[in-house]
Design an enzyme around this catalytic site. Sequence first.
Site, PDB file in Angstrom:
ATOM      1  NE  ARG A  44      -3.564  -2.419   2.521  1.00  0.00           N
ATOM      2  CZ  ARG A  44      -3.237  -3.655   2.890  1.00  0.00           C
ATOM      3  NH1 ARG A  44      -1.997  -3.907   3.317  1.00  0.00           N
ATOM      4  NH2 ARG A  44      -4.115  -4.642   2.843  1.00  0.00           N
TER       5      ARG A  44
ATOM      6  CG  HIS B 216      -4.632   1.673  -2.894  1.00  0.00           C
ATOM      7  ND1 HIS B 216      -5.190   0.448  -3.170  1.00  0.00           N
ATOM      8  CD2 HIS B 216      -4.404   1.680  -1.555  1.00  0.00           C
ATOM      9  CE1 HIS B 216      -5.311  -0.252  -2.056  1.00  0.00           C
ATOM     10  NE2 HIS B 216      -4.841   0.466  -1.068  1.00  0.00           N
TER      11      HIS B 216
ATOM     12  NE  ARG C  92      -2.796  -2.878  -1.993  1.00  0.00           N
ATOM     13  CZ  ARG C  92      -2.454  -3.907  -1.221  1.00  0.00           C
ATOM     14  NH1 ARG C  92      -1.159  -4.223  -1.097  1.00  0.00           N
ATOM     15  NH2 ARG C  92      -3.354  -4.621  -0.592  1.00  0.00           N
TER      16      ARG C  92
ATOM     17  CE1 TYR D 136      -2.437 -21.832   3.671  1.00  0.00           C
ATOM     18  CE2 TYR D 136      -3.988 -20.298   2.676  1.00  0.00           C
ATOM     19  CZ  TYR D 136      -3.478 -21.585   2.802  1.00  0.00           C
ATOM     20  OH  TYR D 136      -4.009 -22.605   2.071  1.00  0.00           O
TER      21      TYR D 136
END
Length: 430
Positions: free
Chosen positions: A266, A356, A359, A393
């Site tokens: 980010r 942003h 991403r 995870y």
Amino acid sequence: MPLTELEIRNAKPLEKPVKVKGEKTTFVTVGGSYKLSDGGGMYLEVMPNGSKYWRLKFRFAGKEKRLALGVYSAPGRASSETVALTEARQMMANAKNQIREGIDPSHQRKVEKITKAQSAANTFEGVANEWLEKFGAKKAASTIEKTRFILRRDVFPWLGALPIAEIKPVDLLAVLQRIEGRGALETAHRAKQYAGQIFRFAVGTKRAERDISQDLKGALPSPNVTHRAAITDPVKFGGLLRAIDAFNGTFTVKCAIELAPLIFVRPGELRQTEWAWVDLDAATICYPASVMKMREDHIVPLSRQALEILREIQPLTGRGKYVFPSIRTGEQSMSEAAINAALRRMGFDKTEMTGHGFRAAIRTIGDEVLGFRVDIIEHQLAHAVKDPNGRAYNRTAHFPERRKMMQQWADYLDKLKVGAEVIPLHGQVG
């Protein structure tokens, strides 16, 4: 005889031993405090530093006790923390009334302090600060700061001092409509969301009966949902990469915007990157939970291209804390607006591309064009991903696959940048 204002003002710290007449005659030496009686057990204690304190001596249940009445101040100069002569006499009269009713004034003072502290803890602001303290550890520091800012600016001035159990839906609605009235509808919805979380925390800690924000469903217009602008077409993205190559802004910002499409973090995480987290030998950046939105450590494997950028900027900023420091102070990280400002300089407006948006590019192109496994991409984006049994995870999950994906992605971007025909890499990762 009762004290006069002139006697009180003329009372000075001792410079030589003196004999003081009060209820009893005493001798006071230099460096000590002394007392001036006002009668009825009340006296003014003059301290060595010149401060003057009102005290009341009384007997309760056969024991001699003292009650502090406050610090003296001259008439017209009293504040919330000081007490004038007339006020001190009234406080003495109140204390003696309590004694006649069988109440110990000193004990009553302690009870009032405890009650006041409990009342402060049960105000909306008190509960909100406790909620922020307890749940702040699970959120990024930037998120907590934004939450505090909205509460302090838009909510606390009107609800902060009220007991949270006494706040009505109409009170909260008035606050939200005030925010909406200045054209900040999205902020109003955020304030409502925060208030709901605070009320639910108050319910859980037995300081409120229910979450009153639930009564305000539909009270505010729905905000227009806008997605952060991103270029996700491979050909156009290649044009963006060429524009970045030609960018002639500051070297720090240029390196940051070159690294942005290679590491997927980010914008806030990118600009706060510290050299202490970078391991050039291991080709990783280990972001601590404190700066991550999900409040979990995050490892970014670095491609060969990403390492080249970091090695290029290391001689310039490597002796400092941040990889991308502020050009003004060097002691803070790069400005939050730096990446977006660079994109505007390159000709990409806010409806076309944002910091942003890098991403979104990997999420779309990596999945639809290159065929990267979605869960591998999501891991590298530091999104919450769970295994088939519903367990999250850990930060090292699928690390070899992620490292392979990052290098393939960087190689793909090199080809996009030169406008070469790119063969999809379906199935190569995972």
